[in-house]
Design a protein around this motif. Structure first.
Motif, PDB file in Angstrom:
ATOM      1  N   ARG A  22      -7.813  -8.604  -9.207  1.00  0.00           N
ATOM      2  CA  ARG A  22      -7.507  -9.802  -8.401  1.00  0.00           C
ATOM      3  C   ARG A  22      -7.293 -11.029  -9.280  1.00  0.00           C
ATOM      4  NH1 ARG A  22     -12.169  -9.211  -3.934  1.00  0.00           N
ATOM      5  NH2 ARG A  22     -13.251  -8.317  -5.698  1.00  0.00           N
ATOM      6  N   HIS A  49      -1.611  -4.917   1.284  1.00  0.00           N
ATOM      7  CA  HIS A  49      -2.496  -5.605   0.346  1.00  0.00           C
ATOM      8  C   HIS A  49      -1.776  -6.763  -0.329  1.00  0.00           C
ATOM      9  CE1 HIS A  49      -4.462  -5.821  -3.789  1.00  0.00           C
ATOM     10  NE2 HIS A  49      -5.317  -6.328  -2.964  1.00  0.00           N
ATOM     11  N   GLN A 156     -17.843  -2.038  -6.669  1.00  0.00           N
ATOM     12  CA  GLN A 156     -16.953  -2.561  -7.713  1.00  0.00           C
ATOM     13  C   GLN A 156     -16.558  -1.449  -8.686  1.00  0.00           C
ATOM     14  OE1 GLN A 156     -19.428  -5.859  -9.161  1.00  0.00           O
ATOM     15  NE2 GLN A 156     -17.776  -7.277  -8.585  1.00  0.00           N
ATOM     16  N   LEU A 159     -13.973   0.823  -7.156  1.00  0.00           N
ATOM     17  CA  LEU A 159     -12.642   0.217  -7.179  1.00  0.00           C
ATOM     18  C   LEU A 159     -12.048   0.266  -8.582  1.00  0.00           C
ATOM     19  CD1 LEU A 159     -10.346  -1.379  -5.891  1.00  0.00           C
ATOM     20  CD2 LEU A 159     -11.665  -3.480  -6.294  1.00  0.00           C
ATOM     21  N   ARG A 203      -7.998   1.814  -1.858  1.00  0.00           N
ATOM     22  CA  ARG A 203      -8.083   0.616  -2.679  1.00  0.00           C
ATOM     23  C   ARG A 203      -8.116  -0.642  -1.807  1.00  0.00           C
ATOM     24  NH1 ARG A 203      -3.630  -1.130  -7.265  1.00  0.00           N
ATOM     25  NH2 ARG A 203      -4.028  -3.351  -7.229  1.00  0.00           N
ATOM     26  N   SER A 204      -7.243  -0.696  -0.810  1.00  0.00           N
ATOM     27  CA  SER A 204      -7.222  -1.850   0.089  1.00  0.00           C
ATOM     28  C   SER A 204      -8.542  -1.986   0.827  1.00  0.00           C
ATOM     29  CB  SER A 204      -6.068  -1.724   1.094  1.00  0.00           C
ATOM     30  OG  SER A 204      -4.822  -1.810   0.434  1.00  0.00           O
ATOM     31  N   GLU A 207     -11.188  -3.335  -1.633  1.00  0.00           N
ATOM     32  CA  GLU A 207     -10.957  -4.749  -1.935  1.00  0.00           C
ATOM     33  C   GLU A 207     -11.325  -5.630  -0.750  1.00  0.00           C
ATOM     34  OE1 GLU A 207      -7.511  -4.626  -5.339  1.00  0.00           O
ATOM     35  OE2 GLU A 207      -6.893  -4.520  -3.236  1.00  0.00           O
ATOM     36  N   GLU A 211     -14.323  -8.443  -0.672  1.00  0.00           N
ATOM     37  CA  GLU A 211     -13.971  -9.813  -0.344  1.00  0.00           C
ATOM     38  C   GLU A 211     -14.828 -10.347   0.801  1.00  0.00           C
ATOM     39  OE1 GLU A 211     -10.084 -12.315   1.273  1.00  0.00           O
ATOM     40  OE2 GLU A 211      -9.801 -10.398   0.270  1.00  0.00           O
TER      41      GLU A 211
END
Length: 311
Positions: A22, A49, A156, A159, A203-204, A207, A211
């Motif tokens: 990011r 994304h 984390q 990811l 992945r989306s 994330e 977030e």
């Protein structure tokens, strides 16, 4: 220039890492917006994304060349063909998430924001009611979304492994499968593309989780009422006793009695005080239990929170 040189794979790997962490600025995001096919094929990002990343970046202050790039990105959102392609690639949940970000953010001036939302809702009218309902629900019952540092770090790491290992691997498999010829009869290519789509969705999801949820050490949790960061002792009418430790959304450990703050038991107990009786859900039905004590977290639980297991 890098993509057209003999450093293509190195460049794509660099882009995957930047976007995965990011750290993509407005110039890179604008390039991806203009080259979505390259970005998707190489596993850099997918369209849903990408749209959310751009909206988040446009909400930041820009000046000079960055401002020019931001304005060009805004124009792309207002381009009917580009916007239609983005919305078509999204699931209903993705589209709702996008309009919520646009409506609640500062990426566009008021009139431009209304115009953009109007275009989206005209094509997907069901979003108007869904947007209003979700906004009212959030305003009526705001809730902190937290988890322990242990569980946050574990997500984390998942990811990072996805971005740095699994997505690049499947991108290499796609490139190799392409070299075999006719794609319409190329089963290896189709299987690799399906796996890539799955990995990009995962992945989306990760994330979005990272977030929306924040790490917490629960050091400010009180013991007046049950809530995240408390240890609860229960005495039940059938003579049974139970001890549970309520932490964050992703926290679970059966041996230590740790349960998620989103579990049915935690939701039932939350907000109650010592001496109060609650109906506890179980596999064979509910049972009445009295809260006999609310304690802070033990040293053993805090050690558990400080460990970072393998992803």
């Amino acid at each position: 220039l890098l993509l057209e040189s003999n450093r293509r794979e190195e460049c794509l790997a660099m882009l995957r890492e930047i976007v995965g962490r990011r750290r993509a600025g407005i110039h890179l995001l604008l390039w991806i917006m203009r080259n979505t096919e390259v970005a998707e094929a190489a596993g850099i990002t997918d369209i849903p994304h990408l749209a959310l990343m751009v909206v988040a970046e446009l909400g930041k202050p820009h000046s000079g060349d960055d401002l020019k790039a931001a304005n060009l990105a805004r124009r792309l959102f207002m381009d009917a063909v580009w916007l239609d392609g983005v919305l078509t690639a999204m699931t209903p949940e993705d589209r709702l998430g996008l309009v919520r970000r646009i409506a609640g953010g500062s990426a566009w001036k008021t009139l431009d924001r209304r115009s953009l939302l109007g275009r989206i809702i005209k094509k997907y009218p069901e979003l108007e009611e869904a947007l209003a309902t979700s906004t009212e629900s959030e305003q009526a019952s705001p809730r902190r979304r937290t988890t322990s540092q242990r569980s946050y770090a574990q997500r984390q790491a998942q990811l990072q492994k996805l971005v740095q290992e699994e997505i690049p691997r499947i991108s290499r498999e796609i490139a190799r499968a392409r070299s075999y010829g006719d794609l319409s009869e190329n089963h290896e290519y189709k299987a690799a593309k399906e796996m890539q789509a799955f990995l990009m969705r995962r992945r989306s999801e990760l994330e979005k989780m990272l977030e929306e949820v924040r790490p917490d050490d629960f050091s400010e949790a009180g013991t007046e009422v049950v809530g995240p960061g408390t240890e609860v002792e229960l005495e039940c009418a059938d003579g049974g006793r139970q001890r549970v430790v309520i932490l964050g959304m992703w926290d679970r450990d059966e041996a230590l009695g740790i349960i998620s703050s989103e579990s049915p038991l935690a939701r039932v107990l939350e907000g109650h005080r010592v001496g109060e009786t609650v109906s506890i859900p179980g596999e064979t039905g509910s049972r009445e239990c009295r809260i006999s004590a609310i304690n802070g977290l033990s040293d053993e639980v805090r050690r558990w929170m400080g460990e970072v297991p393998e992803p």
